[in-house]
Motif scaffolding. Sequence first.
Motif, PDB file in Angstrom:
ATOM      1  N   GLU A 139       0.811  -1.217   0.000  1.00  0.00           N
ATOM      2  CA  GLU A 139       0.000   0.000   0.000  1.00  0.00           C
ATOM      3  C   GLU A 139       0.843   1.265   0.000  1.00  0.00           C
ATOM      4  O   GLU A 139       0.456   2.268  -0.607  1.00  0.00           O
ATOM      5  CB  GLU A 139      -0.936  -0.011   1.211  1.00  0.00           C
ATOM      6  N   HIS A 140       2.001   1.226   0.684  1.00  0.00           N
ATOM      7  CA  HIS A 140       2.823   2.445   0.800  1.00  0.00           C
ATOM      8  C   HIS A 140       4.300   2.113   0.622  1.00  0.00           C
ATOM      9  O   HIS A 140       5.107   2.310   1.541  1.00  0.00           O
ATOM     10  CB  HIS A 140       2.587   3.107   2.162  1.00  0.00           C
ATOM     11  N   PRO A 141       4.700   1.623  -0.546  1.00  0.00           N
ATOM     12  CA  PRO A 141       6.092   1.196  -0.731  1.00  0.00           C
ATOM     13  C   PRO A 141       7.106   2.308  -0.520  1.00  0.00           C
ATOM     14  O   PRO A 141       8.186   2.081   0.035  1.00  0.00           O
ATOM     15  CB  PRO A 141       6.108   0.676  -2.176  1.00  0.00           C
ATOM     16  N   ALA A 142       6.772   3.536  -0.950  1.00  0.00           N
ATOM     17  CA  ALA A 142       7.722   4.641  -0.848  1.00  0.00           C
ATOM     18  C   ALA A 142       7.988   5.039   0.602  1.00  0.00           C
ATOM     19  O   ALA A 142       8.979   5.705   0.888  1.00  0.00           O
ATOM     20  CB  ALA A 142       7.204   5.842  -1.633  1.00  0.00           C
ATOM     21  N   SER A 143       7.102   4.652   1.521  1.00  0.00           N
ATOM     22  CA  SER A 143       7.297   4.990   2.929  1.00  0.00           C
ATOM     23  C   SER A 143       8.392   4.150   3.586  1.00  0.00           C
ATOM     24  O   SER A 143       8.849   4.476   4.677  1.00  0.00           O
ATOM     25  CB  SER A 143       5.986   4.791   3.707  1.00  0.00           C
ATOM     26  N   TYR A 144       8.783   3.076   2.912  1.00  0.00           N
ATOM     27  CA  TYR A 144       9.735   2.142   3.517  1.00  0.00           C
ATOM     28  C   TYR A 144      11.055   2.061   2.766  1.00  0.00           C
ATOM     29  O   TYR A 144      12.089   1.748   3.354  1.00  0.00           O
ATOM     30  CB  TYR A 144       9.107   0.749   3.608  1.00  0.00           C
ATOM     31  N   GLY A 145      11.037   2.291   1.470  1.00  0.00           N
ATOM     32  CA  GLY A 145      12.277   2.178   0.711  1.00  0.00           C
ATOM     33  C   GLY A 145      12.086   2.595  -0.723  1.00  0.00           C
ATOM     34  O   GLY A 145      11.008   3.040  -1.134  1.00  0.00           O
ATOM     35  N   ALA A 146      13.169   2.426  -1.522  1.00  0.00           N
ATOM     36  CA  ALA A 146      13.153   2.876  -2.908  1.00  0.00           C
ATOM     37  C   ALA A 146      12.848   1.767  -3.897  1.00  0.00           C
ATOM     38  O   ALA A 146      12.508   2.041  -5.066  1.00  0.00           O
ATOM     39  CB  ALA A 146      14.508   3.499  -3.250  1.00  0.00           C
ATOM     40  N   CYS A 147      12.955   0.508  -3.493  1.00  0.00           N
ATOM     41  CA  CYS A 147      12.758  -0.588  -4.432  1.00  0.00           C
ATOM     42  C   CYS A 147      11.278  -0.770  -4.774  1.00  0.00           C
ATOM     43  O   CYS A 147      10.399  -0.262  -4.079  1.00  0.00           O
ATOM     44  CB  CYS A 147      13.330  -1.892  -3.869  1.00  0.00           C
ATOM     45  N   ALA A 148      11.023  -1.502  -5.837  1.00  0.00           N
ATOM     46  CA  ALA A 148       9.645  -1.751  -6.261  1.00  0.00           C
ATOM     47  C   ALA A 148       9.041  -2.880  -5.430  1.00  0.00           C
ATOM     48  O   ALA A 148       9.732  -3.798  -4.988  1.00  0.00           O
ATOM     49  CB  ALA A 148       9.616  -2.122  -7.740  1.00  0.00           C
ATOM     50  N   VAL A 149       7.723  -2.793  -5.225  1.00  0.00           N
ATOM     51  CA  VAL A 149       6.971  -3.843  -4.534  1.00  0.00           C
ATOM     52  C   VAL A 149       5.727  -4.131  -5.367  1.00  0.00           C
ATOM     53  O   VAL A 149       4.973  -3.208  -5.695  1.00  0.00           O
ATOM     54  CB  VAL A 149       6.550  -3.417  -3.115  1.00  0.00           C
ATOM     55  N   THR A 150       5.509  -5.394  -5.705  1.00  0.00           N
ATOM     56  CA  THR A 150       4.329  -5.736  -6.488  1.00  0.00           C
ATOM     57  C   THR A 150       3.805  -7.102  -6.069  1.00  0.00           C
ATOM     58  O   THR A 150       4.510  -7.879  -5.423  1.00  0.00           O
ATOM     59  CB  THR A 150       4.638  -5.735  -8.002  1.00  0.00           C
ATOM     60  N   LYS A 151       2.555  -7.368  -6.435  1.00  0.00           N
ATOM     61  CA  LYS A 151       1.933  -8.652  -6.125  1.00  0.00           C
ATOM     62  C   LYS A 151       1.373  -9.267  -7.396  1.00  0.00           C
ATOM     63  O   LYS A 151       0.602  -8.634  -8.117  1.00  0.00           O
ATOM     64  CB  LYS A 151       0.807  -8.484  -5.096  1.00  0.00           C
ATOM     65  N   ILE A 152       1.786 -10.488  -7.673  1.00  0.00           N
ATOM     66  CA  ILE A 152       1.237 -11.296  -8.760  1.00  0.00           C
ATOM     67  C   ILE A 152       0.980 -12.675  -8.177  1.00  0.00           C
ATOM     68  O   ILE A 152       1.904 -13.332  -7.702  1.00  0.00           O
ATOM     69  CB  ILE A 152       2.201 -11.400  -9.950  1.00  0.00           C
ATOM     70  N   ARG A 153      -0.255 -13.122  -8.185  1.00  0.00           N
ATOM     71  CA  ARG A 153      -0.583 -14.397  -7.559  1.00  0.00           C
ATOM     72  C   ARG A 153       0.078 -15.577  -8.266  1.00  0.00           C
ATOM     73  O   ARG A 153       0.115 -15.637  -9.490  1.00  0.00           O
ATOM     74  CB  ARG A 153      -2.093 -14.628  -7.586  1.00  0.00           C
ATOM     75  N   TYR A 154       0.555 -16.505  -7.448  1.00  0.00           N
ATOM     76  CA  TYR A 154       0.830 -17.858  -7.918  1.00  0.00           C
ATOM     77  C   TYR A 154      -0.355 -18.682  -7.444  1.00  0.00           C
ATOM     78  O   TYR A 154      -0.664 -18.722  -6.254  1.00  0.00           O
ATOM     79  CB  TYR A 154       2.144 -18.389  -7.328  1.00  0.00           C
ATOM     80  N   LYS A 155      -1.040 -19.366  -8.360  1.00  0.00           N
ATOM     81  CA  LYS A 155      -2.335 -19.966  -8.022  1.00  0.00           C
ATOM     82  C   LYS A 155      -2.207 -21.174  -7.103  1.00  0.00           C
ATOM     83  O   LYS A 155      -1.545 -22.155  -7.443  1.00  0.00           O
ATOM     84  CB  LYS A 155      -3.079 -20.383  -9.286  1.00  0.00           C
ATOM     85  N   VAL A 156      -2.857 -21.077  -5.961  1.00  0.00           N
ATOM     86  CA  VAL A 156      -3.009 -22.225  -5.066  1.00  0.00           C
ATOM     87  C   VAL A 156      -4.463 -22.333  -4.588  1.00  0.00           C
ATOM     88  O   VAL A 156      -4.779 -23.126  -3.702  1.00  0.00           O
ATOM     89  CB  VAL A 156      -2.063 -22.142  -3.847  1.00  0.00           C
ATOM     90  N   HIS A 157      -5.337 -21.519  -5.162  1.00  0.00           N
ATOM     91  CA  HIS A 157      -6.763 -21.513  -4.844  1.00  0.00           C
ATOM     92  C   HIS A 157      -7.560 -21.461  -6.148  1.00  0.00           C
ATOM     93  O   HIS A 157      -7.001 -21.546  -7.235  1.00  0.00           O
ATOM     94  CB  HIS A 157      -7.127 -20.302  -3.973  1.00  0.00           C
TER      95      HIS A 157
END
Length: 438
Positions: A363-381
């Motif tokens: 939700e707030h990646p820039a508040s913690y650091g400079a690197c990128a943060v993303t979510k892509i599901r690997y299916k287990v459901h």
Amino acid sequence: MMKLTVWGGAGEHGRSAYLLSGSQVHLLLDCGVKKEGSGDYPMIQQEQVPKLDAVFLSHAHEDHSVAIPLLYRFGYQGEVWTTRETAAQLTAYFSSWGEFTARAGVELPYREEDQLAIRYRYLEEEAEKLTWFEALPGVEVMWGRSGHMVGAVWFMVQAEGKRIFYSGDYTSESLLLEDDSPALVDKPSSMLLDLAIVDAAYGTDTNSQADKLEQLEQKIQSTLQTGGKVLIPVPAAGRGQEMILWAYRNWVDVPIVIEKPLIQGLKRLLKRSEWLRSQVSDQRMRDHLELLLSRNDWIVPTTEAERESLLQKHGASLWFVTDGMMQSNLAQWYYRQMSGDTRNLILLTGHVSQGTFGQRLLEHPASYGACAVTKIRYKVHQGLTDVRQMITGVPARHTVLVHAEKEETDQLQACLAAEATSLHHHIYSLSVGEEVYF
């Protein structure tokens, strides 16, 4: 007539617990927790606990299992039916939950003796998969592999003239694990079950595993091409081992650093070949794992000094660390080492609960650091396409969609209800505390 009472797991992701009550029989399907804040437990009706005849546990993940000692605290004296492999995994999950609550500064609501009081009955010692057996007087049960993790199963239950299906966490698209389709259960094709509780964790998402892997590959490859590191936090058991196998197939010349518990998980899989896919491109999955584990280029750090040295040595590289929600000290240590470089990527591939470090990063990646943060599901459901296939293959008069937030479940329910071809089919999006009579 019987009644389903949702103690947890419908309209939310976590704390799965489903009470089945009849005139003579009282059964509980799973009893887990939700990893939010200081931890959420099922809305257990304490007066119902001593009435329970049996608990059926689908798998070891904390959102299905870790509140079971609380049942014994409240007076449950019966048995927990599960697989031997699931029971063997639970000690580690109980320990991990204790560490989580300690970090949150709260006490567990049960004692160590409540955990030790659990009495297990092993499904595979009573009957082979896809075979009915009498678990207790008046209750017949069948189980099958669910493809979610080693030891994970779905249940079919017959009691008081009713037939109930519970999917547990289900996927037919695991790279490593076999699943037994409940649609193949010996029953008249025209027969409706009375109740189905169906994993719908991915809501209206229609992507296949192949779609997700393509998205993951593109994101990882673009990061590696810039010289960046990719941190992939995953659970110690489950999708982590599958993603490691997939990574070694795709990035032959890229350094891959893996924390030791994930390697141990791969080795355990070799000893549990009955859970593995029997054939992949005319070769047994066991053979694939043996080849993978025989490699002489494993990079497995065991000390902080080794990790620091490896971080300095390798540029473009993949890093697999335990704890998919990044709550552990180790996952957060890795983040601190990588977060200052804009080329690096933190890649989340599963559910992250509200309040966890992983969720805050998203939700707030820039508040913690400079690197990128993303979510892509690997299916287990299951998503929309999978749920549609399941409720077609295992049709029921009443189908309850579970394991996703209420808004997402509402959208899925509306979509599926519009497709229903019979007035005898009722599809529900419920919340904790709600009931269905069937």
